[in-house]
Write an enzyme that holds these catalytic residues in place. Sequence first.
Site, mmCIF file in Angstrom:
data_model
loop_
_atom_site.group_PDB
_atom_site.id
_atom_site.type_symbol
_atom_site.label_atom_id
_atom_site.label_comp_id
_atom_site.label_asym_id
_atom_site.label_seq_id
_atom_site.Cartn_x
_atom_site.Cartn_y
_atom_site.Cartn_z
ATOM 1 C CG HIS A 52 -1.976 -1.039 1.210
ATOM 2 N ND1 HIS A 52 -1.719 -2.373 1.367
ATOM 3 C CD2 HIS A 52 -3.329 -0.932 1.057
ATOM 4 C CE1 HIS A 52 -2.849 -3.069 1.310
ATOM 5 N NE2 HIS A 52 -3.845 -2.206 1.122
ATOM 6 C CG HIS A 108 1.558 -3.416 5.831
ATOM 7 N ND1 HIS A 108 2.334 -4.449 5.388
ATOM 8 C CD2 HIS A 108 0.645 -3.172 4.855
ATOM 9 C CE1 HIS A 108 1.917 -4.835 4.183
ATOM 10 N NE2 HIS A 108 0.893 -4.070 3.846
ATOM 11 C CG ASP A 112 5.745 -4.331 7.555
ATOM 12 O OD1 ASP A 112 6.891 -4.750 7.829
ATOM 13 O OD2 ASP A 112 4.701 -4.907 7.892
#
Length: 459
Positions: free
Chosen positions: A336, A379, A383
């Site tokens: 993302h 996440h 990350d």
Amino acid sequence: MTTAVWRSVELGAEPAESAPLELQEVRVPDVNENTEKRRSRADSRSTAESWGSAEARSRPVSAALRESTESLAQPHQVDQPDGMVVESHHDYGSFPSAAASVNGRQGERSRSAMDESDAYMQSRPLLQDDGWRGTENGDVQHGAPEPASNGGFYQATPAGGGAKGEASVRVNIGTPAPLRFPKEKLKTLLALLWMVFNFLLTLTSLAITHERVPDTPPLPDIVLDNVPTGSWALKVSETVIIVMVNSAFLVVLLHKHRFIVFRRIFLIMGLLYMMRSVLYFVTALPKPDPDYQCEPKAGYLSFTLVVTRVLKLFGGFGLSINGQHVYCGDYIYSGHTVTLTMAYMVLREYTPRHWWVLHWASLLAALTGVVMVLIARGHYTVDVLIAYYVTTRVFWLYHTMSNNAALKESGPNNYLSRIWWFFIFRYFERNVSGPVPRHYEWPLPWPRCLQNKRPERTS
């Protein structure tokens, strides 16, 4: 000493009987007299030389050096045959000019400067004819053709403007080659296949990693442990991703050099997908959200099982909002964040600089999407940070090398050529001459009212 010479009044005729003979006296210098004169001149010469030597010894060293420098700065003249004088040029050799004085006699230029140049080259057969020629007004000009009136060559004239009696040198220098931005549609198609291949590689890695995700509590995270969890935030983040990706696609589609921009995006995204598939395959992390429902593990791996999972993930484009992202394990690093950062950087790089409203809006949207991912516990914080770092560095490295021709060539001093994907970059970017200008045009042949009448206008 006097000598009597008898001669006839009219040479070549016999004297008549009545013609009187004429007696003429001729003065012959005495040998002793000539010797005395020579001694007198020699004595006066030696006296002058000795006086000059004494004067030179008595002068300061600085004055002697100054006079020597001035004498060296003056052009030297060497007598040449055919009434020509060669003035030595301190930088480029000797150029012929019109003879002003030869052997103490005043003369006029009897031939053109072109003939003098040819005679000079003939008198020195060991010198190469480099194309320099004299002109009729005494100037020096290279043998290259005159520059066209519409440009294409530069003219360099020394101080003095090339007036009569001064050398005027014209140097023809070719203009830089125009920048080239070829479409190369086949390369763009290959770049698209490269991105699709690595996207499928990422999905394959996720299909395998899903069986290796540990069933343990989430890892400690300074942000997730102090932020309330909201499952709704993941849908907000993915909605922002859809809006930003479509905005970036529209901007690139309206770009005049859209094939080059699309090719770069495909290549960069392919690299990011490849590195991501390797990272979360080698290190499997537990779920950051213990309440997130993942697909039950099969307990085994087979080719059919992996292909089935890949096709299911591919149908949802890797988004949870489509209900197809039901496998866990793709945490390092955040996909993302990669998509949001990449969309922002494309909008920032390939839109006009004065569109600051769009730039700030896209930046705020990207930050909102990243924050929503953390609130939804999609996440870990690490990350997100790794995804931002890797995406920005790959984007900046790629565009830095693309905009500098020297960085496209491998060499001992170009350390960027040691990147493992340098040969891929060089293949796709070797024909692009420089930075891609911000020019825009309507991509379709209709309607004609939307055709850009000034496609070269820089925004």
